[in-house]
Write a protein that holds these residues in place. Structure first.
Motif, PDB file in Angstrom:
ATOM      1  N   ALA A  91       1.008  -1.088   0.101  1.00  0.00           N
ATOM      2  CA  ALA A  91      -0.014   0.014  -0.166  1.00  0.00           C
ATOM      3  C   ALA A  91       0.928   1.361   0.050  1.00  0.00           C
ATOM      4  CB  ALA A  91      -0.858  -0.212   1.187  1.00  0.00           C
ATOM      5  N   GLN A  92       2.011   1.378   0.792  1.00  0.00           N
ATOM      6  CA  GLN A  92       2.643   2.385   0.780  1.00  0.00           C
ATOM      7  C   GLN A  92       3.372   2.612  -0.699  1.00  0.00           C
ATOM      8  OE1 GLN A  92       5.484   0.959   3.792  1.00  0.00           O
ATOM      9  NE2 GLN A  92       5.002   2.786   5.082  1.00  0.00           N
ATOM     10  N   LEU A  93       4.083   1.663  -1.145  1.00  0.00           N
ATOM     11  CA  LEU A  93       4.473   1.578  -2.671  1.00  0.00           C
ATOM     12  C   LEU A  93       3.338   2.204  -3.661  1.00  0.00           C
ATOM     13  CD1 LEU A  93       6.397  -1.639  -2.507  1.00  0.00           C
ATOM     14  CD2 LEU A  93       7.514   0.485  -2.767  1.00  0.00           C
ATOM     15  N   HIS A 119      12.383  14.268  -2.761  1.00  0.00           N
ATOM     16  CA  HIS A 119      11.618  14.438  -1.763  1.00  0.00           C
ATOM     17  C   HIS A 119      10.152  13.830  -1.446  1.00  0.00           C
ATOM     18  CE1 HIS A 119      14.818  17.312  -0.679  1.00  0.00           C
ATOM     19  NE2 HIS A 119      14.589  18.053  -1.524  1.00  0.00           N
ATOM     20  N   LEU A 120       9.818  13.798  -2.912  1.00  0.00           N
ATOM     21  CA  LEU A 120       8.397  13.256  -2.719  1.00  0.00           C
ATOM     22  C   LEU A 120       8.498  11.560  -2.552  1.00  0.00           C
ATOM     23  CD1 LEU A 120       6.591  14.727  -6.118  1.00  0.00           C
ATOM     24  CD2 LEU A 120       6.280  15.221  -3.674  1.00  0.00           C
ATOM     25  N   GLY A 121       7.349  11.045  -2.177  1.00  0.00           N
ATOM     26  CA  GLY A 121       7.432   9.640  -1.701  1.00  0.00           C
ATOM     27  C   GLY A 121       7.847   9.292  -0.331  1.00  0.00           C
ATOM     28  N   ASP A 122       7.037   8.584   0.410  1.00  0.00           N
ATOM     29  CA  ASP A 122       7.344   8.273   1.566  1.00  0.00           C
ATOM     30  C   ASP A 122       8.436   6.864   1.654  1.00  0.00           C
ATOM     31  OD1 ASP A 122       5.988   9.847   2.933  1.00  0.00           O
ATOM     32  OD2 ASP A 122       4.030   8.466   2.843  1.00  0.00           O
ATOM     33  N   VAL A 123       8.336   5.916   0.694  1.00  0.00           N
ATOM     34  CA  VAL A 123       9.209   4.735   0.557  1.00  0.00           C
ATOM     35  C   VAL A 123       9.822   4.810  -0.667  1.00  0.00           C
ATOM     36  CG1 VAL A 123       8.041   3.289   2.400  1.00  0.00           C
ATOM     37  CG2 VAL A 123       7.323   3.342  -0.052  1.00  0.00           C
ATOM     38  N   SER A 156      15.258   4.219   3.788  1.00  0.00           N
ATOM     39  CA  SER A 156      14.508   4.012   5.126  1.00  0.00           C
ATOM     40  C   SER A 156      13.656   2.708   4.736  1.00  0.00           C
ATOM     41  CB  SER A 156      13.538   5.069   5.324  1.00  0.00           C
ATOM     42  OG  SER A 156      12.885   5.417   4.222  1.00  0.00           O
ATOM     43  N   PHE A 157      12.976   2.350   3.566  1.00  0.00           N
ATOM     44  CA  PHE A 157      12.550   1.429   3.336  1.00  0.00           C
ATOM     45  C   PHE A 157      13.177   0.178   3.215  1.00  0.00           C
ATOM     46  CE2 PHE A 157       9.838  -1.173   0.261  1.00  0.00           C
ATOM     47  CZ  PHE A 157       8.654  -1.595   0.995  1.00  0.00           C
ATOM     48  N   THR A 158      14.488  -0.002   2.449  1.00  0.00           N
ATOM     49  CA  THR A 158      15.519  -1.061   2.387  1.00  0.00           C
ATOM     50  C   THR A 158      15.742  -1.188   3.630  1.00  0.00           C
ATOM     51  OG1 THR A 158      17.075   0.267   1.443  1.00  0.00           O
ATOM     52  CG2 THR A 158      15.714  -1.035  -0.007  1.00  0.00           C
ATOM     53  N   GLY A 159      16.042  -0.451   4.695  1.00  0.00           N
ATOM     54  CA  GLY A 159      16.554  -0.592   5.797  1.00  0.00           C
ATOM     55  C   GLY A 159      15.535  -1.433   6.700  1.00  0.00           C
ATOM     56  N   GLN A 160      14.313  -1.017   6.547  1.00  0.00           N
ATOM     57  CA  GLN A 160      13.157  -1.756   7.319  1.00  0.00           C
ATOM     58  C   GLN A 160      13.241  -3.136   6.680  1.00  0.00           C
ATOM     59  OE1 GLN A 160       9.070  -1.374   5.565  1.00  0.00           O
ATOM     60  NE2 GLN A 160       8.580  -0.546   7.721  1.00  0.00           N
ATOM     61  N   ILE A 161      13.307  -3.409   5.593  1.00  0.00           N
ATOM     62  CA  ILE A 161      13.385  -4.790   5.070  1.00  0.00           C
ATOM     63  C   ILE A 161      14.447  -5.658   5.646  1.00  0.00           C
ATOM     64  CG2 ILE A 161      13.849  -6.179   2.980  1.00  0.00           C
ATOM     65  CD1 ILE A 161      12.331  -3.995   1.250  1.00  0.00           C
TER      66      ILE A 161
END
Length: 223
Positions: free
Chosen positions: A147-149, A171-175, A211-216
């Motif tokens: 959903a984030q993607l 700067h756009l996009g959360d993930v 931040s996203f790949t770090g979460q993975i």
């Protein structure tokens, strides 16, 4: 001799396990690849070497690297502390004929549906030859991650459809972000302009934020 394609996910994961702990230089020497002194001019070298060693078949096609297995390969340079050092390229961003495109049909979703991540110790003080290959692992996005993607993809693709491509920044996009993807600023491509006309702009690509790949990585290794 070039490795043949793996015929099962188990075979692919066994190959990934076999190269874990090797340096890129050792792997390159085995397949008679020349190892560059640095990767500034050869950013794709690591991925190409690993693709070759594991028997990837897609090449530059907009399909997962292991087409028949539906698995995309992503190498991920990490720090000594196990954190991603750079964003991860996913796919080229379409800039024309985007009306009616959906997240479900997008190349981004196809590539991220099932990923073999291969962390590689990539600190800048380690020359490419000595960078160590980590333990590969399979990942599929959770419903929340998907959903984030999707949100990031739809928000930025809407700007492209409206002729506002030049308003898109990292700067756009959360993930996931869209960034220029070109060797230099002389390489341009067609895109939709503000009034629906065709303009020239830099090619763009979708990139996963660190931040996203770090979460993975945290999910996988309980860091």
């Amino acid at each position: 001799m070039k490795p043949i394609k793996p015929h099962s996910i188990n075979e692919l994961m066994q190959r990934a396990s076999n190269i874990a702990g090797l340096t890129l230089g050792q792997l390159a020497s085995h397949y008679q690849f020349k190892t560059p002194e640095h990767l500034l001019q050869e950013k794709g070298w690591t991925g190409q070497l690993i693709e070759y060693a594991l028997g990837a078949t897609a090449g530059s096609k907009p399909t997962p690297d292991f087409e028949e297995l539906g698995i995309e390969l992503k190498t991920l340079p990490i720090s000594y502390k196990g954190k991603p050092l750079e964003t991860t390229f996913v796919s080229v961003t379409p800039l024309l004929n985007v009306t009616g495109m959906t997240w479900q049909q997008s190349n981004v979703r196809k590539k991220l549906n099932h990923v073999l991540w291969l962390p590689i110790l990539g600190e800048r003080d380690i020359v490419p030859f000595d960078r160590i290959i980590g333990s590969g692992f399979l990942w599929q996005p959770t419903a929340e991650q998907d959903a984030q993607l999707q949100r990031d993809w739809e928000e930025q693709m809407e700007l492209i459809a409206l002729g506002r491509v030049d308003e898109i920044s990292g700067h756009l996009g959360d993930v996931m972000q869209i960034r220029p993807k070109a060797a230099n600023s002389r390489i341009v491509t067609d895109a939709i302009g503000p009034n629906g006309q065709i303009i020239k702009t830099l090619p763009r690509g979708f990139y996963l934020k660190t931040s996203f790949t770090g979460q993975i990585l945290k999910q996988q290794f309980r860091l």
